[in-house]
Motif scaffolding. Sequence first.
Motif, PDB file in Angstrom:
ATOM      1  N   LYS A  41       7.419   4.973  -5.195  1.00 25.49           N
ATOM      2  CA  LYS A  41       6.780   3.897  -4.427  1.00 25.49           C
ATOM      3  C   LYS A  41       7.380   3.831  -3.022  1.00 25.49           C
ATOM      4  O   LYS A  41       6.640   3.698  -2.035  1.00 25.49           O
ATOM      5  CB  LYS A  41       6.949   2.559  -5.146  1.00 25.49           C
ATOM      6  CG  LYS A  41       6.289   1.409  -4.407  1.00 25.49           C
ATOM      7  CD  LYS A  41       6.419   0.102  -5.152  1.00 25.49           C
ATOM      8  CE  LYS A  41       5.744  -1.019  -4.370  1.00 25.49           C
ATOM      9  NZ  LYS A  41       5.796  -2.300  -5.078  1.00 25.49           N
ATOM     10  N   GLU A  42       8.681   3.929  -2.922  1.00 23.58           N
ATOM     11  CA  GLU A  42       9.338   3.917  -1.612  1.00 23.58           C
ATOM     12  C   GLU A  42       8.871   5.099  -0.757  1.00 23.58           C
ATOM     13  O   GLU A  42       8.623   4.943   0.436  1.00 23.58           O
ATOM     14  CB  GLU A  42      10.859   3.948  -1.773  1.00 23.58           C
ATOM     15  CG  GLU A  42      11.439   2.674  -2.340  1.00 23.58           C
ATOM     16  CD  GLU A  42      12.925   2.790  -2.631  1.00 23.58           C
ATOM     17  OE1 GLU A  42      13.569   3.762  -2.193  1.00 23.58           O
ATOM     18  OE2 GLU A  42      13.446   1.899  -3.326  1.00 23.58           O
ATOM     19  N   ILE A  50       2.911   6.109   4.098  1.00 28.63           N
ATOM     20  CA  ILE A  50       1.832   5.257   4.621  1.00 28.63           C
ATOM     21  C   ILE A  50       2.185   4.756   6.018  1.00 28.63           C
ATOM     22  O   ILE A  50       1.355   4.784   6.934  1.00 28.63           O
ATOM     23  CB  ILE A  50       1.549   4.092   3.653  1.00 28.63           C
ATOM     24  CG1 ILE A  50       0.882   4.628   2.382  1.00 28.63           C
ATOM     25  CG2 ILE A  50       0.690   3.022   4.307  1.00 28.63           C
ATOM     26  CD1 ILE A  50       0.799   3.632   1.245  1.00 28.63           C
ATOM     27  N   ASN A  51       3.420   4.312   6.202  1.00 31.35           N
ATOM     28  CA  ASN A  51       3.842   3.843   7.526  1.00 31.35           C
ATOM     29  C   ASN A  51       3.791   4.955   8.565  1.00 31.35           C
ATOM     30  O   ASN A  51       3.370   4.738   9.704  1.00 31.35           O
ATOM     31  CB  ASN A  51       5.249   3.239   7.452  1.00 31.35           C
ATOM     32  CG  ASN A  51       5.252   1.884   6.785  1.00 31.35           C
ATOM     33  OD1 ASN A  51       4.265   1.155   6.807  1.00 31.35           O
ATOM     34  ND2 ASN A  51       6.365   1.545   6.154  1.00 31.35           N
ATOM     35  N   GLU A  52       4.198   6.156   8.175  1.00 33.54           N
ATOM     36  CA  GLU A  52       4.137   7.285   9.094  1.00 33.54           C
ATOM     37  C   GLU A  52       2.686   7.630   9.441  1.00 33.54           C
ATOM     38  O   GLU A  52       2.366   7.939  10.590  1.00 33.54           O
ATOM     39  CB  GLU A  52       4.836   8.510   8.507  1.00 33.54           C
ATOM     40  CG  GLU A  52       6.345   8.368   8.458  1.00 33.54           C
ATOM     41  CD  GLU A  52       7.035   9.523   7.750  1.00 33.54           C
ATOM     42  OE1 GLU A  52       6.353  10.487   7.326  1.00 33.54           O
ATOM     43  OE2 GLU A  52       8.266   9.457   7.614  1.00 33.54           O
ATOM     44  N   THR A  84      -4.137   5.551  -1.862  1.00 38.62           N
ATOM     45  CA  THR A  84      -4.788   5.720  -3.160  1.00 38.62           C
ATOM     46  C   THR A  84      -3.757   6.002  -4.242  1.00 38.62           C
ATOM     47  O   THR A  84      -3.804   5.419  -5.341  1.00 38.62           O
ATOM     48  CB  THR A  84      -5.822   6.861  -3.093  1.00 38.62           C
ATOM     49  OG1 THR A  84      -6.784   6.547  -2.088  1.00 38.62           O
ATOM     50  CG2 THR A  84      -6.509   7.061  -4.426  1.00 38.62           C
ATOM     51  N   GLU A  85      -2.797   6.877  -3.941  1.00 34.76           N
ATOM     52  CA  GLU A  85      -1.752   7.177  -4.928  1.00 34.76           C
ATOM     53  C   GLU A  85      -0.901   5.942  -5.213  1.00 34.76           C
ATOM     54  O   GLU A  85      -0.532   5.684  -6.362  1.00 34.76           O
ATOM     55  CB  GLU A  85      -0.864   8.328  -4.449  1.00 34.76           C
ATOM     56  CG  GLU A  85       0.126   8.757  -5.499  1.00 34.76           C
ATOM     57  CD  GLU A  85       0.995   9.940  -5.117  1.00 34.76           C
ATOM     58  OE1 GLU A  85       2.032  10.138  -5.779  1.00 34.76           O
ATOM     59  OE2 GLU A  85       0.658  10.659  -4.159  1.00 34.76           O
ATOM     60  N   LEU A  86      -0.605   5.163  -4.172  1.00 32.82           N
ATOM     61  CA  LEU A  86       0.177   3.940  -4.361  1.00 32.82           C
ATOM     62  C   LEU A  86      -0.589   2.947  -5.233  1.00 32.82           C
ATOM     63  O   LEU A  86      -0.007   2.338  -6.143  1.00 32.82           O
ATOM     64  CB  LEU A  86       0.528   3.301  -3.015  1.00 32.82           C
ATOM     65  CG  LEU A  86       1.304   1.987  -3.086  1.00 32.82           C
ATOM     66  CD1 LEU A  86       2.650   2.189  -3.768  1.00 32.82           C
ATOM     67  CD2 LEU A  86       1.495   1.413  -1.685  1.00 32.82           C
ATOM     68  N   ASN A  87      -1.875   2.790  -4.993  1.00 33.83           N
ATOM     69  CA  ASN A  87      -2.680   1.880  -5.821  1.00 33.83           C
ATOM     70  C   ASN A  87      -2.696   2.329  -7.280  1.00 33.83           C
ATOM     71  O   ASN A  87      -2.581   1.505  -8.192  1.00 33.83           O
ATOM     72  CB  ASN A  87      -4.118   1.794  -5.282  1.00 33.83           C
ATOM     73  CG  ASN A  87      -4.187   1.019  -3.983  1.00 33.83           C
ATOM     74  OD1 ASN A  87      -3.343   0.180  -3.704  1.00 33.83           O
ATOM     75  ND2 ASN A  87      -5.199   1.307  -3.188  1.00 33.83           N
ATOM     76  N   THR A  88      -2.816   3.632  -7.507  1.00 34.10           N
ATOM     77  CA  THR A  88      -2.805   4.162  -8.866  1.00 34.10           C
ATOM     78  C   THR A  88      -1.453   3.907  -9.526  1.00 34.10           C
ATOM     79  O   THR A  88      -1.380   3.499 -10.689  1.00 34.10           O
ATOM     80  CB  THR A  88      -3.108   5.673  -8.851  1.00 34.10           C
ATOM     81  OG1 THR A  88      -4.387   5.883  -8.241  1.00 34.10           O
ATOM     82  CG2 THR A  88      -3.106   6.248 -10.256  1.00 34.10           C
ATOM     83  N   LEU A  89      -0.373   4.142  -8.772  1.00 37.33           N
ATOM     84  CA  LEU A  89       0.979   3.906  -9.288  1.00 37.33           C
ATOM     85  C   LEU A  89       1.151   2.429  -9.675  1.00 37.33           C
ATOM     86  O   LEU A  89       1.697   2.123 -10.732  1.00 37.33           O
ATOM     87  CB  LEU A  89       2.012   4.312  -8.228  1.00 37.33           C
ATOM     88  CG  LEU A  89       3.457   4.278  -8.638  1.00 37.33           C
ATOM     89  CD1 LEU A  89       3.765   5.444  -9.574  1.00 37.33           C
ATOM     90  CD2 LEU A  89       4.345   4.374  -7.413  1.00 37.33           C
TER      91      LEU A  89
END
Length: 79
Positions: A44-45, A51-53, A68-73
């Motif tokens: 997640k980190e 995402i910030n980059e 999208t990967e973060l939402n899935t996680l």
Amino acid sequence: MENNKSFAKFMNESNVPQKQSSEMTMMEIYVDMVLNEILVKHRKEQLLTAINEALDQQDQASFIKHSTELNTLEDTHGV
């Protein structure tokens, strides 16, 4: 002196009581859960950094991919 016994063979030959064996299994499950949580939080980190980059570089494709990967996680692991 060289010892060529496998761990499994060593455990079979040892006098490990059944209760201790089941406690070891529970400990293994607990350790697995803790390690999994650490890995999920670390991923997640990494995704938040990516995402910030992507936002800084105005890279829409990268932003969408990592979001999208973060939402899935988050949906899968509730982090």
